[in-house]
Scaffold this active site. Structure first.
Site, short mmCIF file in Angstrom:
data_model
loop_
_atom_site.label_atom_id
_atom_site.label_comp_id
_atom_site.label_asym_id
_atom_site.label_seq_id
_atom_site.Cartn_x
_atom_site.Cartn_y
_atom_site.Cartn_z
N CYS A 60 -0.46 4.27 2.44
CA CYS A 60 -0.41 4.18 3.90
C CYS A 60 0.05 2.78 4.28
CB CYS A 60 -1.75 4.55 4.53
SG CYS A 60 -3.20 3.89 3.70
N SER A 61 -0.83 1.97 4.83
CA SER A 61 -0.39 0.61 5.18
C SER A 61 -1.57 -0.34 5.13
CB SER A 61 0.24 0.61 6.56
OG SER A 61 -0.67 1.15 7.51
N CYS A 62 -2.46 -0.17 4.14
CA CYS A 62 -3.62 -1.05 3.99
C CYS A 62 -3.15 -2.50 3.88
CB CYS A 62 -4.43 -0.68 2.75
SG CYS A 62 -5.08 1.00 2.86
N CYS A 99 0.88 -1.16 0.00
CA CYS A 99 0.00 0.00 0.00
C CYS A 99 0.92 1.21 0.00
CB CYS A 99 -0.92 0.03 1.21
SG CYS A 99 -1.87 1.56 1.30
#
Lengths: 97, 231
Positions: free
Chosen positions: B135-137, B132
């Site tokens: 962000c950090s999906c 991602c």
């Protein structure tokens, strides 16, 4: 399809590195509440269609890409960030990486 | 943002609120308050927002904890179970690829929150890598919290530009005959990789297969372990 080149400083889910780039629709990912509206307390309606767009790695990064010719990048892009690519030789932004 | 994980259990400690009940002209010490000081600014803002939402009745006091309990209870082993089932049962695999939500519910993983899970299948010719960049999906609702490197700026920026270089650093190398497909889960879908079943596992039981599936193989920076060779 071409990803819009739009530079906005409000919340959106379109990564900068594919803005202005041309890819093909790989799949429909469904429809979702509009994250750009929801981020500011809106209802997110109407829902937006999400498309999985496929880009060739070589077309994204040129000869700097270290990998196979068939390598791809896939990103989910909302419908309002896409426009028909039209002339594939049309304007294209070089991000200068 | 993942500042909510592993939060200290001090939310209702009155000492946590922004203004203390007295000022601090001297440097005297309050026993047991050290943790408060180490809370980062974003963490404190998050707690304040959560308390406001509860106060205004937008969410219940238990809602956040309940969802976090479910997520914290999940781990890559849950993903491994789903993968092993897909390897064993071709009909289940099809359902998993086409309608992951229904397929997961079928094997005891009902949907947790709004995010929609998608599963991408690796074959002998195609290898997927998930990132991602924004962000950090991550498919937290099935795999639990993401590893730290997944959230790092280095991984997020390099995986989309030089996936083969990144995978090489994880000990994974593919020839040009394999198409590498990087999935940047920038929007509302959370992607999990269905890794290729290792050779030599034909007669193995489902539980044995589960043990071969690593967390890294579910993200695509690894492949499942090879079965031990019998002498």
């Amino acid at each position: 399809m071409r990803v819009l080149e739009s530079m906005v400083d409000t919340h959106h889910r379109t990564p900068g590195y594919i803005k202005g780039r041309v890819g093909r629709v790989e799949a429909l990912s469904g429809s979702f509440y509009d994250p750009e509206d929801r981020a500011y307390g809106g209802s997110g309606l109407p829902k937006r269609e999400l498309y999985l767009i496929e880009f060739g790695m070589l077309s994204l990064w040129g000869l700097r890409y270290r990998g196979g010719e068939e390598d791809k990048l896939l990103v989910d892009i909302y419908e309002h960030w896409l426009e028909p690519a039209g002339d594939p030789a049309g304007p294209r932004v070089d991000h200068g990486f | 943002m993942n500042i909510g994980w592993n939060r200290p259990a001090i939310r209702r400690d009155p000492g946590l609120t922004m203004g203390s009940d007295h000022d601090h002209p001297g440097d005297h010490h309050h026993p047991g308050t050290e943790e408060d000081i180490t809370l980062s600014q974003p963490a404190r803002r998050l707690l304040a927002m959560e308390e406001l939402l509860v106060e205004k009745g937008v969410i219940g006091a238990d809602d956040v904890r309940r969802v976090m309990d479910v997520i914290a209870a999940r781990s890559p082993v849950d993903g491994a179970r789903v993968v092993a089932r897909a390897w064993m049962d071709p009909a289940f695999k099809l359902r998993l690829l086409e309608d992951p939500r229904a397929a997961l519910a079928e094997v005891g993983y009902p949907p947790v929150s709004g995010s929609k899970l998608a599963v991408v299948e690796n074959t002998e010719r195609v290898h997927h890598l998930v990132v991602c960049s924004l962000c950090s999906c991550y498919p937290t609702s099935l795999l639990g919290p993401p590893p730290d490197w997944y959230k790092s700026f280095a991984y997020r920026s390099r995986a989309v530009v030089d996936p083969r270089g990144v995978m090489r650093e994880f000990g994974l190398e593919f020839g040009e005959g394999v198409e590498v497909r990087v999935v940047d889960s920038a929007a509302d879908l959370r992607y999990m990789v269905l890794p290729l079943r290792p050779e030599g596992t034909e007669g193995m039981a489902e539980e044995e297969l589960v043990a071969l599936v690593t967390r890294d193989s579910l993200v695509g920076v690894g492949v499942p372990n090879q079965p031990a060779v019998n002498p």
